[in-house]
Design an enzyme around this catalytic site. Sequence first.
Site, PDB file in Angstrom:
ATOM      1  N   ASP A 156       0.873  -1.010  -0.204  1.00  0.00           N
ATOM      2  CA  ASP A 156       0.161  -0.171   0.234  1.00  0.00           C
ATOM      3  C   ASP A 156       0.992   1.625   0.155  1.00  0.00           C
ATOM      4  OD1 ASP A 156      -2.047  -1.589   0.752  1.00  0.00           O
ATOM      5  OD2 ASP A 156      -3.234  -0.580   2.376  1.00  0.00           O
ATOM      6  N   ASP A 157       0.148   2.222  -0.256  1.00  0.00           N
ATOM      7  CA  ASP A 157       0.466   3.485  -0.098  1.00  0.00           C
ATOM      8  C   ASP A 157       1.662   4.167  -1.855  1.00  0.00           C
ATOM      9  OD1 ASP A 157      -1.206   3.815   1.765  1.00  0.00           O
ATOM     10  OD2 ASP A 157       0.358   3.932   3.594  1.00  0.00           O
ATOM     11  N   HIS A 207      -6.019   2.901  -4.176  1.00  0.00           N
ATOM     12  CA  HIS A 207      -5.445   3.199  -2.927  1.00  0.00           C
ATOM     13  C   HIS A 207      -6.792   4.503  -2.792  1.00  0.00           C
ATOM     14  CE1 HIS A 207      -5.225   1.910   1.280  1.00  0.00           C
ATOM     15  NE2 HIS A 207      -3.642   2.290   1.436  1.00  0.00           N
ATOM     16  N   HIS A 211      -6.279   9.255   0.068  1.00  0.00           N
ATOM     17  CA  HIS A 211      -5.883   8.173   1.965  1.00  0.00           C
ATOM     18  C   HIS A 211      -7.163   9.106   2.560  1.00  0.00           C
ATOM     19  CE1 HIS A 211      -4.148   5.191   4.752  1.00  0.00           C
ATOM     20  NE2 HIS A 211      -3.632   4.971   3.710  1.00  0.00           N
ATOM     21  N   TYR A 249      -7.138   2.940   6.314  1.00  0.00           N
ATOM     22  CA  TYR A 249      -7.344   2.153   6.742  1.00  0.00           C
ATOM     23  C   TYR A 249      -8.455   0.731   7.463  1.00  0.00           C
ATOM     24  CZ  TYR A 249      -6.481   6.885   7.316  1.00  0.00           C
ATOM     25  OH  TYR A 249      -5.609   7.844   7.318  1.00  0.00           O
ATOM     26  N   HIS A 312       3.863  -2.279   3.784  1.00  0.00           N
ATOM     27  CA  HIS A 312       3.347  -0.817   3.243  1.00  0.00           C
ATOM     28  C   HIS A 312       5.114  -0.329   2.539  1.00  0.00           C
ATOM     29  CE1 HIS A 312       0.346  -0.874   5.955  1.00  0.00           C
ATOM     30  NE2 HIS A 312       0.122   0.058   5.011  1.00  0.00           N
TER      31      HIS A 312
END
Length: 434
Positions: A156-157, A207, A211, A249, A312
């Site tokens: 992620d991210d 994603h 965010h 989250y 991540h």
Amino acid sequence: MPSVRSFLLLAATALLSSSASAIPHEHHDHEHTVNKRLPGSWYHPEGHPAYSLFRRGAADTDGITYAEVGSPEWTAAWPQGKPDVNSLPQEWVDAFNAAVKAGKIPDIPPTTLNGNPVYPQGYDPLSDTVCSATYKCRNKEDLWDAPDGVVGGSFDDGPLDTSVPLYQFLKENNVHATHFMIGVNILWYPQEFKMAFEDNQDDIAVHTWTHPYMTTLSNLELVGEFGWTMEIIHNSTGGRLPKYWRPPYGDSDNRVRAIAKEVFGLTTVIWNQDTEDWSIGQPGGTTRDKVNQNLQTWYTGAKSPGLIILEHELTNDTVGAFIQAWPLIEQNGWKYISVAQLDGGSPYQNSPSSTGEVTPGSVAVLENSGAGSSNSSSSSAGPSSTSSASGAGSTGGTSSGTSSGTSSGNTSGKAANGNTTTTTLHPPRSASAR
């Protein structure tokens, strides 16, 4: 520009809401040479109705030339911050209204953030009506587990500068993963994005644009977060439209899930193990040793169900923990597969892989789509129109306003020449957040 990590790592310990009816997740804030790979599955197949939301002119095929990723023309086309609900492309608003009219969007009110998302009185997050992933309610259409003996690989991210060692490692080991990418990070780190997509031929998924906690947003705010992320991926991958998304989250419910699915054709992916790696070094957070220990436990443990681990590409520690644990995957007989390919289909909605041909026909994209906020500009003129968005009930967080295909100005965030000015687009990540 200050590193995105400097924003992401501004953290404060948040208390769990005493009014919650169940214990939720502990959240986090959470020219290239192209080598052929086997057909993948991260984008939608030909004929999926979501393509009508991304039409470019009257073309019947996707045989168009997109702006070079990272170029001033490409940079100027996107929102520089939170999408403006009054500047959403008309096609997206119309598709949402049609889904509401068809009874496909549940009338669930947005949550308020009190450490974790909290629903108004009378809305049980574990009920079939709400089914909040935050509170570990599993909707049967969501992906939580991999098949026995399989690790569904994802991160992620990204993309970020800290993504580079991860991408290099994956390529050197001839393995692929799904990257759940934040829209503004694609905007800020175009070369890293190209490395993941073009060099590695990895699978790209949504994603969201900035965010946020998705259940706290209005319906049209959700449309903007999904739509602009899909649009930047679509226009930066030769017209491929992603099939999968992961909620920041882990925050999703039946309303959010329905907008993702019914408007944009997205399948929700959660996880069954959480490294909490994003919190390494933060007050109250985990440690690198603890992350290493958990990965060892999971990789040497039972193989049923298979693993989908939340990891991540956020810092050197989050990437380093995965690389350090990699030998355990091989030594213990796990099969590592990009999570977007677990269904055996295509990770895109209109192409078999990152290198496969983009299917002509009803594939479509918005003509000269403008930025989704008032502080960004379109690279060229496009159609504009006005729409009032119907709602899924007054409590469903809907709004109305003007929807335009273009907007002007570029007053914050990333300038049209690709240079970045100081702006904070992520909320601080708390020690109770993913």
